[in-house]
Design a protein around this motif. Structure first.
Motif, PDB file in Angstrom:
ATOM      1  N   VAL A  88       0.840  -1.194   0.000  1.00 44.23           N
ATOM      2  CA  VAL A  88       0.000   0.000   0.000  1.00 44.23           C
ATOM      3  C   VAL A  88       0.877   1.246   0.000  1.00 44.23           C
ATOM      4  O   VAL A  88       1.815   1.355   0.798  1.00 44.23           O
ATOM      5  CB  VAL A  88      -0.933   0.040   1.239  1.00 44.23           C
ATOM      6  CG1 VAL A  88      -1.775   1.312   1.231  1.00 44.23           C
ATOM      7  CG2 VAL A  88      -1.836  -1.189   1.269  1.00 44.23           C
ATOM      8  N   MET A  89       0.565   2.170  -0.889  1.00 47.57           N
ATOM      9  CA  MET A  89       1.269   3.454  -0.966  1.00 47.57           C
ATOM     10  C   MET A  89       0.312   4.576  -0.606  1.00 47.57           C
ATOM     11  O   MET A  89      -0.841   4.602  -1.044  1.00 47.57           O
ATOM     12  CB  MET A  89       1.797   3.697  -2.387  1.00 47.57           C
ATOM     13  CG  MET A  89       2.379   5.097  -2.609  1.00 47.57           C
ATOM     14  SD  MET A  89       2.501   5.494  -4.378  1.00 47.57           S
ATOM     15  CE  MET A  89       3.696   4.282  -4.890  1.00 47.57           C
ATOM     16  N   VAL A  90       0.795   5.525   0.209  1.00 49.08           N
ATOM     17  CA  VAL A  90       0.026   6.726   0.535  1.00 49.08           C
ATOM     18  C   VAL A  90       0.827   7.930   0.046  1.00 49.08           C
ATOM     19  O   VAL A  90       2.005   8.084   0.392  1.00 49.08           O
ATOM     20  CB  VAL A  90      -0.232   6.849   2.052  1.00 49.08           C
ATOM     21  CG1 VAL A  90      -0.951   8.161   2.363  1.00 49.08           C
ATOM     22  CG2 VAL A  90      -1.064   5.664   2.540  1.00 49.08           C
ATOM     23  N   VAL A  91       0.183   8.769  -0.768  1.00 51.63           N
ATOM     24  CA  VAL A  91       0.813   9.987  -1.273  1.00 51.63           C
ATOM     25  C   VAL A  91       0.069  11.185  -0.690  1.00 51.63           C
ATOM     26  O   VAL A  91      -1.158  11.298  -0.842  1.00 51.63           O
ATOM     27  CB  VAL A  91       0.785  10.050  -2.813  1.00 51.63           C
ATOM     28  CG1 VAL A  91       1.509  11.302  -3.308  1.00 51.63           C
ATOM     29  CG2 VAL A  91       1.405   8.796  -3.417  1.00 51.63           C
ATOM     30  N   LEU A  92       0.804  12.064  -0.002  1.00 48.35           N
ATOM     31  CA  LEU A  92       0.248  13.288   0.563  1.00 48.35           C
ATOM     32  C   LEU A  92       0.591  14.433  -0.381  1.00 48.35           C
ATOM     33  O   LEU A  92       1.772  14.772  -0.543  1.00 48.35           O
ATOM     34  CB  LEU A  92       0.821  13.543   1.954  1.00 48.35           C
ATOM     35  CG  LEU A  92       0.723  12.387   2.958  1.00 48.35           C
ATOM     36  CD1 LEU A  92       1.563  12.697   4.190  1.00 48.35           C
ATOM     37  CD2 LEU A  92      -0.732  12.129   3.350  1.00 48.35           C
ATOM     38  N   VAL A  93      -0.401  15.014  -1.016  1.00 57.45           N
ATOM     39  CA  VAL A  93      -0.171  16.073  -2.004  1.00 57.45           C
ATOM     40  C   VAL A  93      -0.457  17.425  -1.354  1.00 57.45           C
ATOM     41  O   VAL A  93      -1.590  17.691  -0.937  1.00 57.45           O
ATOM     42  CB  VAL A  93      -1.059  15.881  -3.243  1.00 57.45           C
ATOM     43  CG1 VAL A  93      -0.719  16.930  -4.315  1.00 57.45           C
ATOM     44  CG2 VAL A  93      -0.904  14.473  -3.811  1.00 57.45           C
ATOM     45  N   PRO A 131      -0.207  -0.671   9.762  1.00 53.53           N
ATOM     46  CA  PRO A 131       1.056  -1.330   9.401  1.00 53.53           C
ATOM     47  C   PRO A 131       1.049  -1.918   7.989  1.00 53.53           C
ATOM     48  O   PRO A 131       2.111  -2.306   7.479  1.00 53.53           O
ATOM     49  CB  PRO A 131       1.204  -2.428  10.466  1.00 53.53           C
ATOM     50  CG  PRO A 131      -0.166  -2.619  11.033  1.00 53.53           C
ATOM     51  CD  PRO A 131      -0.850  -1.305  10.929  1.00 53.53           C
ATOM     52  N   GLU A 132      -0.120  -1.978   7.375  1.00 54.31           N
ATOM     53  CA  GLU A 132      -0.188  -2.469   5.988  1.00 54.31           C
ATOM     54  C   GLU A 132       0.432  -1.479   4.997  1.00 54.31           C
ATOM     55  O   GLU A 132       0.756  -1.846   3.857  1.00 54.31           O
ATOM     56  CB  GLU A 132      -1.636  -2.759   5.581  1.00 54.31           C
ATOM     57  CG  GLU A 132      -2.560  -1.552   5.498  1.00 54.31           C
ATOM     58  CD  GLU A 132      -3.216  -1.178   6.821  1.00 54.31           C
ATOM     59  OE1 GLU A 132      -4.212  -0.438   6.793  1.00 54.31           O
ATOM     60  OE2 GLU A 132      -2.728  -1.630   7.871  1.00 54.31           O
ATOM     61  N   ILE A 133       0.615  -0.222   5.421  1.00 57.78           N
ATOM     62  CA  ILE A 133       1.237   0.778   4.552  1.00 57.78           C
ATOM     63  C   ILE A 133       2.718   0.449   4.386  1.00 57.78           C
ATOM     64  O   ILE A 133       3.443   0.292   5.369  1.00 57.78           O
ATOM     65  CB  ILE A 133       1.084   2.200   5.141  1.00 57.78           C
ATOM     66  CG1 ILE A 133      -0.394   2.594   5.198  1.00 57.78           C
ATOM     67  CG2 ILE A 133       1.861   3.223   4.316  1.00 57.78           C
ATOM     68  CD1 ILE A 133      -0.645   3.918   5.898  1.00 57.78           C
ATOM     69  N   THR A 134       3.166   0.350   3.128  1.00 59.40           N
ATOM     70  CA  THR A 134       4.565  -0.004   2.871  1.00 59.40           C
ATOM     71  C   THR A 134       5.401   1.199   2.428  1.00 59.40           C
ATOM     72  O   THR A 134       6.631   1.134   2.475  1.00 59.40           O
ATOM     73  CB  THR A 134       4.657  -1.100   1.795  1.00 59.40           C
ATOM     74  OG1 THR A 134       3.912  -0.700   0.637  1.00 59.40           O
ATOM     75  CG2 THR A 134       4.085  -2.412   2.317  1.00 59.40           C
TER      76      THR A 134
END
Length: 429
Positions: free
Chosen positions: A147-152, A173-176
């Motif tokens: 999982v990717m999270v992008v903060l724009v 914790p699933e965020i990689t």
């Protein structure tokens, strides 16, 4: 806030209370009725070119979007809310759950809202230009679980970013990987040129048709990987890919179809105008250990025109153009190079129909037409069409016209007809 998605447990069908306000879904009938509607449309628009196969459905037509973009705002009580932009508008609709988005996304968004409040990060306001967080982008791999999270954000400053990242990863914790993208003057839901990796590698990886693909924040990647695997399998099978076949992968994006063809033994040349996508394609080829594929950052039409001028040839053209379809120039180049097969992957049935008419006139016929339901609950229909070259009927020689026939004129509206007279003379009245 009450849940927007309601489920009929007797049928498993889901309904969204935001249906008319959001615009993300365009169809509200049962899934079987949606499929019937799409099958009828595909047959109506494409059966003139050949037999249209039955549309390929999704087993579970919900939560299929692996790319989720969320915008933020404050309500009248100064509370941070999240949602989506109304279709074709900049007005935000508050949504806490969506039946199309990957299930992992909604809990992450809820945590981000709490952290925004705690760390005093204000949502960006399009009208005033004030605030910081424009939107978030969450990308998920259903095959690898990454999982990717992008903060724009509108500026490079991200207050307490280390604490923000630490708290977000602890809660999920699933965020990689987490990436900070800076977009100072962008349109809504766009990414800026600059990105900073805050956690992890800055990308995720997905598996598709036995190949592995790297997905970075700006990568083009199909939003429904479950149906994409079926779509690409049809495309590769229709193309008759085997060892030694020479393939051009036009509009190749991050190289997905071309890499799958190369994995099956073809000699592949990919062409992509977007330099970032082309860069990702080269990385993906290396990731899969392939040396029988190469990528060029160029306009596909111009690239093929140069091939034609050099006298180059290939066996199969695979094309997956944007919604606008292929240009006349591109089709002209494709016809001039005369591959035995053209595999057309289309996300717009309207432009597909238009382009198939041109290919038909240029000596190609459709031997396989396969609709795939890539976007349940929307009007979209993805199609794979295989075109094969055939001999056009020879043009008839122009018939000889006699002197008498040349004297015959079409009757103008409201005027008399001049009739031919024997011996080339006309009798006086």
């Amino acid at each position: 806030m009450p849940k927007k998605v309601i489920t009929d447990h007797s049928t498993g069908e889901r309904k969204c209370r935001c249906f008319k306000r959001c615009g993300g879904c365009q169809l509200s009938e049962s899934y079987s009725e949606q499929l019937a509607r799409k099958q009828e449309k595909a047959a109506r628009m494409l059966s003139g070119f050949g037999k249209v196969e039955d549309i390929v459905p999704m087993e579970v037509p919900y939560n299929y979007r692996c790319k989720v973009q969320t915008v933020f705002a404050t309500d009248s009580s100064k509370r941070i809310i999240s949602g989506v932009y109304q279709s074709n508008a900049r007005k935000m609709v508050a949504v806490d759950d969506c039946m199309l988005e990957a299930e992992v996304a909604s809990p992450i968004v809820q945590t981000i809202k709490v952290l925004m409040k705690d760390m005093r990060i204000r949502p960006y306001d399009l009208r005033t230009g004030e605030g910081l967080l424009r939107h978030t982008l969450i990308r998920t791999s259903f095959s690898t679980g990454q999982v990717m999270v992008v903060l724009v954000t509108a500026s490079p400053m991200l207050p307490a970013k280390n604490n923000f990242v630490k708290a977000l990863v602890k809660a999920h914790p699933e965020i990689t990987t987490i990436v900070h993208n800076i977009c100072p003057n962008g349109m809504p839901l766009t990414l800026g040129e600059r990105s900073v990796v805050l956690y992890g590698k800055g990308y995720i990886e997905d598996e598709l048709c036995g190949c592995r693909f790297r997905i970075s924040p700006a990568s083009f990647y199909q939003v429904n990987p479950i149906q994409t695997e079926k779509l690409y399998s049809f495309a590769v099978e229709a193309a008759g890919i085997r060892k030694g076949v020479k393939v051009i992968d036009a509009y190749c994006g991050t190289g997905t179809i071309g890499i799958i063809c190369a994995k099956n033994g073809a000699e592949v040349t990919g062409v992509e105008l977007n330099k970032y996508a082309c860069r990702d394609a080269k990385v993906n080829a290396e990731l899969n250990g392939l040396d029988n594929i190469s990528f060029f950052n160029d306009d596909a039409g111009k690239f093929m025109q140069a091939m034609a001028s050099r006298g180059d040839s290939f066996d199969v053209l695979v094309m997956d153009p944007p919604r606008a379809g292929a240009s006349r120039e591109f089709i002209g180049c494709a016809v001039k190079l005369a591959p035995e097969k053209i595999v057309y992957v289309s996300c717009s049935i309207e432009t597909l129909e238009r382009d198939l008419r041109i290919f038909k006139k240029e000596g190609y016929r459709a031997t396989f037409i396969q609709p795939v339901d890539m976007f349940p609950h929307t009007m979209g229909i993805e199609n794979v069409v295989c075109l094969e070259k055939f001999e056009k009927p020879a043009d008839k020689a122009p018939e000889k016209v006699t002197v008498q026939e040349k004297q015959v004129f079409l009757k103008p509206r409201g005027r008399s007809v001049r009739k031919p007279v024997k011996n080339g003379t006309r009798r006086r009245k």
